[in-house]
Every structure is written in structure tokens, then in C-alpha cells.
Enzyme design. Sequence first.
Site, PDB file in Angstrom:
ATOM      1  N   CYS A 176       0.820  -1.227   0.000  1.00  0.00           N
ATOM      2  CA  CYS A 176       0.000   0.000   0.000  1.00  0.00           C
ATOM      3  C   CYS A 176       0.848   1.269   0.000  1.00  0.00           C
ATOM      4  O   CYS A 176       0.816   2.029  -0.962  1.00  0.00           O
ATOM      5  CB  CYS A 176      -0.928   0.008   1.219  1.00  0.00           C
ATOM      6  SG  CYS A 176      -2.275  -1.169   1.066  1.00  0.00           S
TER       7      CYS A 176
HETATM    8  N1  LIG Z   1      -4.568  -6.070   2.301  1.00  0.00           N
HETATM    9  C1  LIG Z   1      -4.520  -4.864   2.800  1.00  0.00           C
HETATM   10  O1  LIG Z   1      -3.963  -4.616   3.865  1.00  0.00           O
HETATM   11  C2  LIG Z   1      -5.171  -3.693   2.092  1.00  0.00           C
HETATM   12  C3  LIG Z   1      -5.447  -2.511   2.819  1.00  0.00           C
HETATM   13  C4  LIG Z   1      -6.040  -1.451   2.158  1.00  0.00           C
HETATM   14  C5  LIG Z   1      -6.316  -1.566   0.808  1.00  0.00           C
HETATM   15  N2  LIG Z   1      -6.022  -2.717   0.132  1.00  0.00           N
HETATM   16  C6  LIG Z   1      -6.329  -2.772  -1.288  1.00  0.00           C
HETATM   17  O2  LIG Z   1      -7.176  -3.880  -1.543  1.00  0.00           O
HETATM   18  C7  LIG Z   1      -6.875  -4.417  -2.834  1.00  0.00           C
HETATM   19  C8  LIG Z   1      -6.581  -5.898  -2.699  1.00  0.00           C
HETATM   20  O3  LIG Z   1      -5.428  -6.062  -1.897  1.00  0.00           O
HETATM   21  P1  LIG Z   1      -5.114  -7.449  -1.172  1.00  0.00           P
HETATM   22  O4  LIG Z   1      -3.945  -7.223  -0.285  1.00  0.00           O
HETATM   23  O5  LIG Z   1      -6.358  -8.015  -0.597  1.00  0.00           O
HETATM   24  O6  LIG Z   1      -4.675  -8.303  -2.408  1.00  0.00           O
HETATM   25  P2  LIG Z   1      -4.148  -9.797  -2.458  1.00  0.00           P
HETATM   26  O7  LIG Z   1      -2.781  -9.742  -3.035  1.00  0.00           O
HETATM   27  O8  LIG Z   1      -4.356 -10.478  -1.162  1.00  0.00           O
HETATM   28  O9  LIG Z   1      -5.071 -10.417  -3.606  1.00  0.00           O
HETATM   29  C9  LIG Z   1      -6.415 -10.707  -3.422  1.00  0.00           C
HETATM   30  C10 LIG Z   1      -6.781 -11.860  -4.307  1.00  0.00           C
HETATM   31  O10 LIG Z   1      -7.163 -11.411  -5.605  1.00  0.00           O
HETATM   32  C11 LIG Z   1      -6.984 -12.502  -6.473  1.00  0.00           C
HETATM   33  N3  LIG Z   1      -7.072 -12.058  -7.850  1.00  0.00           N
HETATM   34  C12 LIG Z   1      -6.176 -11.393  -8.596  1.00  0.00           C
HETATM   35  N4  LIG Z   1      -6.675 -11.113  -9.806  1.00  0.00           N
HETATM   36  C13 LIG Z   1      -7.918 -11.610  -9.847  1.00  0.00           C
HETATM   37  C14 LIG Z   1      -8.930 -11.648 -10.824  1.00  0.00           C
HETATM   38  N5  LIG Z   1      -8.762 -11.063 -12.013  1.00  0.00           N
HETATM   39  N6  LIG Z   1     -10.089 -12.267 -10.523  1.00  0.00           N
HETATM   40  C15 LIG Z   1     -10.251 -12.843  -9.308  1.00  0.00           C
HETATM   41  N7  LIG Z   1      -9.348 -12.834  -8.340  1.00  0.00           N
HETATM   42  C16 LIG Z   1      -8.183 -12.235  -8.609  1.00  0.00           C
HETATM   43  C17 LIG Z   1      -5.622 -13.023  -6.054  1.00  0.00           C
HETATM   44  O11 LIG Z   1      -5.451 -14.380  -6.474  1.00  0.00           O
HETATM   45  C18 LIG Z   1      -5.679 -12.881  -4.530  1.00  0.00           C
HETATM   46  O12 LIG Z   1      -6.047 -14.101  -3.904  1.00  0.00           O
HETATM   47  C19 LIG Z   1      -5.713  -3.607  -3.390  1.00  0.00           C
HETATM   48  O13 LIG Z   1      -6.206  -2.588  -4.213  1.00  0.00           O
HETATM   49  C20 LIG Z   1      -5.096  -3.000  -2.147  1.00  0.00           C
HETATM   50  O14 LIG Z   1      -4.430  -1.793  -2.434  1.00  0.00           O
HETATM   51  C21 LIG Z   1      -5.478  -3.784   0.747  1.00  0.00           C
END
Ligand SMILES: NC(=O)c1ccc[n+]([C@@H]2O[C@H](COP(=O)([O-])OP(=O)(O)OC[C@H]3O[C@@H](n4cnc5c(N)ncnc54)[C@H](O)[C@@H]3O)[C@@H](O)[C@H]2O)c1
Length: 391
Positions: A243
Site C-alpha cells: 500500500c
Molecule cells: N490487504 C490490505 O492490507 C489492504 C489494505 C487497504 C487496501 N487494500 C487494497 O485492496 C486491494 C486488494 O489487496 P489485497 O492485499 O487483498 O490483495 P491480495 O494480493 O491479497 O489479492 C487478493 C486476491 O485477488 C486474487 N485475484 C487477482 N486477480 C484476480 C482476478 N482477475 N479475478 C479474481 N481474483 C483475482 C488473487 O489471487 C488474490 O487471492 C488492493 O487494491 C489493495 O491496495 C489492501
Amino acid sequence: MAAVDAGWAVIGIDNFEAKVAQINSGKSPVEDISDTQLQAALASGAYRASTDFSSVAKASVITICVPTPLDEKREPDLSLLQGAAKAMAPFVSNETLVVSESTSYPGTLRDIIIPTVDSLKPQDSAIVYFASAPERVNPGDPVWNQKNTPRLVGAIDAASKVKALAFYESICDVAVAVSSPEVAEAAKLLENTFRLVNIALINEFTQLCATSGINVNEVIDAAASKPYGFMPFRPGVGVGGHCIPVDPLYLTWWARQNGGRAEFVETADSVNHAMPKYVALRALEMLDSSVTKPKVLILGVAYKPGVGDVRETPVSELRDCLKDLGAEVAWHDPLVTNWEGSNPVDTEWNCDVAILATKQAGMNLDQLAARGVPILDCTNSLQGLPGVTSL
Ligand SMILES: NC(=O)c1ccc[n+]([C@@H]2O[C@H](COP(=O)([O-])OP(=O)(O)OC[C@H]3O[C@@H](n4cnc5c(N)ncnc54)[C@H](O)[C@@H]3O)[C@@H](O)[C@H]2O)c1
């Protein structure tokens, strides 16, 4: 899980088959969700994972929360977001709410997700509601979670706002409505850029203090005694995770698209990127000049304490800088079993200097200090131990 707790029936769709299988077997891939919690949700029938995008046909709410990384030019890579929107759009039912929770630049919902869904949705799905509600979860945080962290909701129109607020008010204590999706998207970038810039300020300030032998952490504590107008940030090896180092570059890219430049943010990014080399040089300065091939132990490679997540960790650059400077490097992190193809050592590894990059529970630092190993503490957590130098 927050939606399950609120009484919703939830299907988690992911295109990574192994992850779906792991979830359905009751093993949580998310550090803040225990296997017990996941297994209870699976057993109750309220939750299951699937690779089948046609499952969204049953949904009244669809949240898109796929990664939004940077490409090789360090610019926004929305291919996963577009892929997810395209894959689910043909199955969106009439009167469904589609929410983007992924972090991205303002306009992502309106200019990318909505046209994709509208062009591919079934003909009889005349009405689809849209909103942006950026994810704010802070992994490993014992206080703030999905439920008690207020959620921003920026909807595309009045009907979407009603639907989106109803959903987020059911899973969060507070949902905060803003006037448009762009405000919610921009607010998320501001939140994380605020951290990037303040961390960079403190990292720069640390280097200025060090040249005069002033302990920056004492200075920060002193400034923080002022009850208003100051918020303490701490120096470190740099910024990590998916992030803080990433989202501000969505902002700088967005600024350039609009003919502007986020100079302040670009400078902050450069200052943070220079920190690993600064830390490497500081650690090597602590050695006797007779040590020609220094052995350096890096303590903590995860990007922050309490998690085993090594994505974008600045410790990779620290390791590379140390190696470029001629050091032999090993690492130790109780929460990380393998990192970029290498295995950890224990704290008994014979080293000339140790760098505490990320403090993790379960590190035997007293033992290192008792052996007389000098430690460069980048975490402000080892006051009072002999042989410790603060960043
Ligand atoms: N995890 C955090 O702490 C956090 C905090 C704030 C914001 N975010 C935001 O949330 C979003 C997701 O982050 P995250 O850390 O959960 O990601 P992540 O890396 O854990 O990925 C989430 C899942 O998405 C799946 N994925 C990827 N492409 C896909 C597709 N086309 N169709 C279906 N599934 C798909 C991946 O296989 C993975 O399991 C990002 O934009 C991130 O910036 C995350």
C-alpha cells in the site's frame, strides 16, 4: 468474514485455484483470519470460495477487491481489476450493487469498471448500482479492524448510495458517505500518501540529526509532548507492503495524466528509497576497519512488525546494498520461513554486526547483545541494551 458475521451469505471468488482449494479446506490464507473462524463460516454454510465467476449471478452485492499493483514502469497496473470486472460482468443480475474496494486513482470506477460492466452485463440487467468504498484494513492491527474502522462510501447516484450505505452499515460500525466515487478514491490515496510523506520527512530528519549526534527518537518524543498540531512518525529502513510504497505512485501518475506533477510526493518516494543504502552504510560504519569481509545479520525482513508479509519490503534493497558493499548477509525473522529463495538463520549466526530492521516477537536479541554483537536499531525498541546504536 465481516459480511458473514453480519448475517450475509458470502461467496469469495478468486482466479487462483490453489487458494480457493485451501480456503474451502478450512486453512486461512489471511493472517488476521484464524482457521477456526474460517472453518465456522464454512460449516455454517454462510461462506465458500469458488473460481466460478458465474456464482455472482446469485449476488445482490458484488465487491471487487483484487490487487492494484504497479507495472514495470512503476505506473498503475489495472489489468487484474479489469480482468475481474470483465469476468463477472456477464453474470451481474438486475438491481445488483457493484462496489470497488481496490485502491486506485480517481475515476477508476466511473471510467473503467462501469463501462466494462455496462457493456458486458446481461440484457435484462437494466439496473446496476455502483459505488467505491476503498478498503482500509491494517493487517496485524489489534485495535482497528473491518468492523470498527469507518468506511468511506462514494456512490455514482442517489439509488446506489442508498444500497451501498445499507451494505456497509450492516458490516461496519460507521459508513461515511461522500459526494462521489472520485472523492472516496482520492481520499484513499491521500490517506496513504500522508503516511509516505511523513515517513520520508522523518527519514530525512533522522539523517540530519545523526550528523550532529542527536537521537532522533528523543527529538520525536519531545515534539510529541505538544498536545496539538504534531503527530509522531518514526524512521526506518524505508516503506514496504503493497500500500504505502505503491498507492502514492497512483497519485503521481494521475497527476501527470492531468497535466500536473505531484513533486512533493515524488521527493518523498526518493527519500524513502534512499534509506536502505543509508542504513547499510550506518551499520558498516559501526565495524572496526580491520573487518574486511563483514558478516551482517538482518533481523526482521517483513515490511512491518507482527506480520510475515514481505511484499515490497525495503529490506530487500538493504540486503542488496550490503552485498554491493562487500558484506556477507544472513537474515532472521520468526514469522518468515522463506524469503526470495533463501532460508533464515537463527540469532546464534556468527556476525560482526546486526541490523534490527523489523522487530518481531520471538527474536532472542538479549542473546545477541550478550555475545557483544553491535546492533543498529532501526525500530526504536532496544533502549538500554548494551551495544545498541539507534538509527
Ligand atoms: N490487504 C490490505 O492490507 C489492504 C489494505 C487497504 C487496501 N487494500 C487494497 O485492496 C486491494 C486488494 O489487496 P489485497 O492485499 O487483498 O490483495 P491480495 O494480493 O491479497 O489479492 C487478493 C486476491 O485477488 C486474487 N485475484 C487477482 N486477480 C484476480 C482476478 N482477475 N479475478 C479474481 N481474483 C483475482 C488473487 O489471487 C488474490 O487471492 C488492493 O487494491 C489493495 O491496495 C489492501
